[in-house]
Scaffold this active site. Sequence first.
Site, PDB file in Angstrom:
ATOM      1  N   ASN A   1       0.823  -1.200   0.000  1.00 43.39           N
ATOM      2  CA  ASN A   1       0.000   0.000   0.000  1.00 43.39           C
ATOM      3  C   ASN A   1       0.860   1.255   0.000  1.00 43.39           C
ATOM      4  O   ASN A   1       1.969   1.255   0.526  1.00 43.39           O
ATOM      5  CB  ASN A   1      -0.946  -0.004   1.212  1.00 43.39           C
ATOM      6  CG  ASN A   1      -1.860  -1.213   1.206  1.00 43.39           C
ATOM      7  OD1 ASN A   1      -2.079  -1.811   0.152  1.00 43.39           O
ATOM      8  ND2 ASN A   1      -2.356  -1.602   2.362  1.00 43.39           N
TER       9      ASN A   1
ATOM     10  N   ASP B   1      -0.622   4.158   1.064  1.00 47.41           N
ATOM     11  CA  ASP B   1      -1.456   5.124   1.814  1.00 47.41           C
ATOM     12  C   ASP B   1      -0.849   5.576   3.142  1.00 47.41           C
ATOM     13  O   ASP B   1      -1.387   6.470   3.787  1.00 47.41           O
ATOM     14  CB  ASP B   1      -2.872   4.524   2.040  1.00 47.41           C
ATOM     15  CG  ASP B   1      -2.846   3.175   2.783  1.00 47.41           C
ATOM     16  OD1 ASP B   1      -3.725   2.338   2.523  1.00 47.41           O
ATOM     17  OD2 ASP B   1      -1.942   2.966   3.615  1.00 47.41           O
TER      18      ASP B   1
ATOM     19  N   HIS C   1       5.881  -0.233  -2.625  1.00 48.00           N
ATOM     20  CA  HIS C   1       5.404   0.517  -3.793  1.00 48.00           C
ATOM     21  C   HIS C   1       5.423   2.026  -3.595  1.00 48.00           C
ATOM     22  O   HIS C   1       4.750   2.750  -4.332  1.00 48.00           O
ATOM     23  CB  HIS C   1       3.981   0.053  -4.177  1.00 48.00           C
ATOM     24  CG  HIS C   1       3.945  -1.370  -4.602  1.00 48.00           C
ATOM     25  ND1 HIS C   1       2.795  -2.135  -4.551  1.00 48.00           N
ATOM     26  CD2 HIS C   1       4.907  -2.200  -5.061  1.00 48.00           C
ATOM     27  CE1 HIS C   1       3.066  -3.357  -4.986  1.00 48.00           C
ATOM     28  NE2 HIS C   1       4.341  -3.428  -5.292  1.00 48.00           N
TER      29      HIS C   1
ATOM     30  N   ASN D   1      -8.157 -12.958   4.615  1.00 48.69           N
ATOM     31  CA  ASN D   1      -8.815 -12.384   3.439  1.00 48.69           C
ATOM     32  C   ASN D   1     -10.225 -12.974   3.372  1.00 48.69           C
ATOM     33  O   ASN D   1     -10.374 -14.181   3.454  1.00 48.69           O
ATOM     34  CB  ASN D   1      -8.023 -12.773   2.178  1.00 48.69           C
ATOM     35  CG  ASN D   1      -8.443 -11.978   0.969  1.00 48.69           C
ATOM     36  OD1 ASN D   1      -9.619 -11.649   0.800  1.00 48.69           O
ATOM     37  ND2 ASN D   1      -7.474 -11.634   0.124  1.00 48.69           N
TER      38      ASN D   1
END
Length: 248
Positions: free
Chosen positions: A107, A109, A124, A218
């Site tokens: 992520n 964020d 990333h 998940n």
Amino acid sequence: MSVHRIEIPTDLIETLRADPRIAVLTGAGISAESGVPTFREAQTGLWSQYEAQELATPEAFARNPRLVWEWYAWRRELICKAEPNPGHLALVRMEDLFSQFDLITQNVDGLHRRAGNKNVIELHGDIFRTKCIKENTTVSSPPDPKEIPPRCPNCNALLRPDVVWFGESLPKQAISAAWQAAENCQVFFSIGTSSLIEPAASLPMIALQNGAQVIEVNPHQTPLTPKCAYSLRYPAGDALPVLVKELS
Ligand code: BV8
């Protein structure tokens, strides 16, 4: 989902009580309960006509820098309004509970850092960091740029979000730290990721090759599910606090 229906296998709790070396890989799913859309979900509003994977590329930025810059500005706006959720907070507790704990995220964020995790390997990049497309240097983007995208104050080339686009290499330091964590761990958690994006999706495979157990959190199956010792089919925000409670 009410948490009293969350079943964590007792043998998993026993394994974790022995303080094994832990590596965690998170994806967009851990931020879903904070209201940050995952890549898989269809985008909303103005952006519903675009595929995230089409926009997160150097080609898209070269073709239409303004459109791509505005997509990131929209996402930054969403993330600023978001708060870390119980799933993020449980991972902060886990960092304290285990002697060896490596948190790797796909992520961009920044919610793991905002939640309080001290060491986060960001594979990333960071949506709130901006870099010059020519000098590749991090630049603090002007708050109200005259033009969109803003230009580098140093060389006047365009600025771009400091994230890894499809087709771009991951930051060397981050990927080698993640590789090492996957090789050294005894238990590897894969949380909130579709396990489709490389090279992140190879990390649990490296852990498996080195004899680690893989635990998936998940609500849906993924290509990794069949290789997991445990698959907790729950939202991370429900399952992780229960797991931490059982361990504390
Ligand atoms: C590279 C930053 C090469 C930008 C992102 C090998 C094989 C095949 C393909 C490739 C390969 N190697 C490289 C590729 C190409 C490509 C790739 O993987 N393509 C895919 C489509 C097959 N990879 C790359 O391009 C990478 N670069 O390898 O470079 C290279 C080598 C040498 C020299 C030059 C180049 C770069 C990949 C990074 C791309 N950037 N993000 C931005 O954010 O804008 S990836 C982006 O998409 C996200 O960061 C995220 O990682 C990814 C989406 O994945 P997820 O995080 O898993 O999210 P997703 O929405 O998919 O799934 C959410 C999951 O959560 C779901 O499973 C859902 O069920 C679950 N969930 C939902 N709610 C919850 C939940 N789980 C728990 N709790 C809940 N409440």
